[in-house]
Design a protein around this motif. Structure first.
Motif, mmCIF file in Angstrom:
data_model
loop_
_atom_site.group_PDB
_atom_site.id
_atom_site.type_symbol
_atom_site.label_atom_id
_atom_site.label_comp_id
_atom_site.label_asym_id
_atom_site.label_seq_id
_atom_site.Cartn_x
_atom_site.Cartn_y
_atom_site.Cartn_z
ATOM 1 N N ASP A 75 74.596 32.762 68.451
ATOM 2 C CA ASP A 75 73.145 32.644 68.401
ATOM 3 C C ASP A 75 72.750 31.662 67.326
ATOM 4 O O ASP A 75 73.591 30.997 66.710
ATOM 5 C CB ASP A 75 72.506 34.021 68.183
ATOM 6 N N GLU A 76 71.445 31.556 67.094
ATOM 7 C CA GLU A 76 70.965 30.560 66.141
ATOM 8 C C GLU A 76 71.413 30.846 64.716
ATOM 9 O O GLU A 76 71.405 29.961 63.856
ATOM 10 C CB GLU A 76 69.440 30.504 66.204
ATOM 11 N N ASN A 77 71.802 32.111 64.447
ATOM 12 C CA ASN A 77 72.272 32.476 63.112
ATOM 13 C C ASN A 77 73.786 32.419 62.989
ATOM 14 O O ASN A 77 74.338 32.803 61.959
ATOM 15 C CB ASN A 77 71.779 33.869 62.744
ATOM 16 N N GLY A 78 74.464 31.978 64.060
ATOM 17 C CA GLY A 78 75.914 31.892 64.012
ATOM 18 C C GLY A 78 76.624 33.176 64.348
ATOM 19 O O GLY A 78 77.841 33.276 64.196
ATOM 20 N N ASN A 79 75.894 34.193 64.828
ATOM 21 C CA ASN A 79 76.513 35.456 65.198
ATOM 22 C C ASN A 79 76.965 35.399 66.643
ATOM 23 O O ASN A 79 76.268 34.827 67.492
ATOM 24 C CB ASN A 79 75.530 36.615 65.005
ATOM 25 N N PRO A 80 78.126 35.987 66.974
ATOM 26 C CA PRO A 80 78.595 35.951 68.367
ATOM 27 C C PRO A 80 77.686 36.760 69.275
ATOM 28 O O PRO A 80 77.221 37.839 68.912
ATOM 29 C CB PRO A 80 80.011 36.556 68.277
ATOM 30 N N LEU A 81 77.398 36.210 70.458
ATOM 31 C CA LEU A 81 76.573 36.892 71.455
ATOM 32 C C LEU A 81 77.433 37.808 72.302
ATOM 33 O O LEU A 81 78.608 37.520 72.549
ATOM 34 C CB LEU A 81 75.870 35.865 72.348
ATOM 35 N N PRO A 82 76.882 38.931 72.796
ATOM 36 C CA PRO A 82 77.668 39.804 73.679
ATOM 37 C C PRO A 82 77.946 39.108 74.988
ATOM 38 O O PRO A 82 77.170 38.258 75.436
ATOM 39 C CB PRO A 82 76.739 41.021 73.877
#
Length: 252
Positions: A75-82
């Protein structure tokens, strides 16, 4: 036996003659000084180019085994998307990005599918409002009143209190003076069309009129019915009434 000097000289002479016959070289030496027993001194054949078929050697094989996993979506924050659910259906109420790529394997929401919008059924009639079936019933009651010689009733089923027929009540009744009876076949009503403060609908008919002399005349066509939908309209104005007729006689 003791060797004599003469014998020694003879032996030396024979050995010298043998060496002269061999070219004066050491038999263990060959060519330009290379030793005969050394394999590296022999000429090597030219290396083959390719396989024994004459074709170039096979290239490097492609990827083998399981493919490498795709990098995770962030995502835009660099967190992996499910991971996406392959059985998920798009929310028809969700906003649609016109620039977003479309996955052809996913169903198109009906709200964004032009074919689904064109094929959508007509909105149901609000409770208490006259239906298309009520319009068909008006035409059926119209001919029932004519067969019962209740011409005032048949006349009143025309819009505007009968004036939409283009005749007054007496002229209307006189038009059936030679009619002994009428039978009518009604087809399903058409689609309800909206007008300015009104609704219109068409009811197809097939008519057989029996004259007093026993002859019969056949007619086909349709009646257009209308009703008012404006605020303050009376119950009579909101009911389906005959607005016009497009009837033609079939010649035998």
């Amino acid at each position: 036996m003791r060797s004599t000097p003469a014998l020694a000289l003879l032996t030396a002479a024979l050995l010298a003659a043998a060496l002269a016959a061999c070219g004066g070289k050491d038999p263990a030496v060959a060519g330009d000084g290379a030793h005969a027993g050394d394999p590296s001194a022999l000429p090597a054949p030219e290396g083959g180019r390719g396989s024994i078929t004459g074709m170039p050697d096979a290239g490097t094989p492609g990827q083998t085994g399981a493919p490498a996993p795709a990098p995770p979506q962030l995502d835009e924050n660099g967190n992996p998307l499910p991971p996406a659910d392959p059985n998920a259906v798009a929310d028809p109420a969700a906003p649609v990005d016109p620039n977003a790529p479309v996955d052809p394997a996913l169903p198109v929401p009906a709200a964004h599918d032009p074919a689904a919008v064109d094929a959508a059924p007509a909105a149901p009639t609000p409770a208490g409002e006259p239906t298309p079936e009520d319009a068909v019933a008006v035409v059926r009651d119209y001919y029932a009143a004519i067969n019962a010689h209740r011409y005032e009733r048949a006349y009143a089923l025309w819009s505007d209190g009968g004036r939409a027929s283009g005749q007054d009540a007496q002229q209307f009744a006189n038009g059936f003076a030679q009619t002994a009876g009428v039978s009518v076949e009604l087809a399903p009503a058409g689609r309800v069309d909206a007008g300015a403060g009104q609704r219109h609908i068409e009811v197809p008919v097939s008519i057989t009129a029996t004259q007093r002399d026993g002859s019969q005349r056949r007619f086909v066509g349709a009646y257009t019915l209308r009703r008012a939908v404006v605020d303050g309209a009376s119950a009579e104005q909101r009911a389906w009434r005959i607005a016009s007729a497009d009837i033609r006689e079939l010649k035998p």
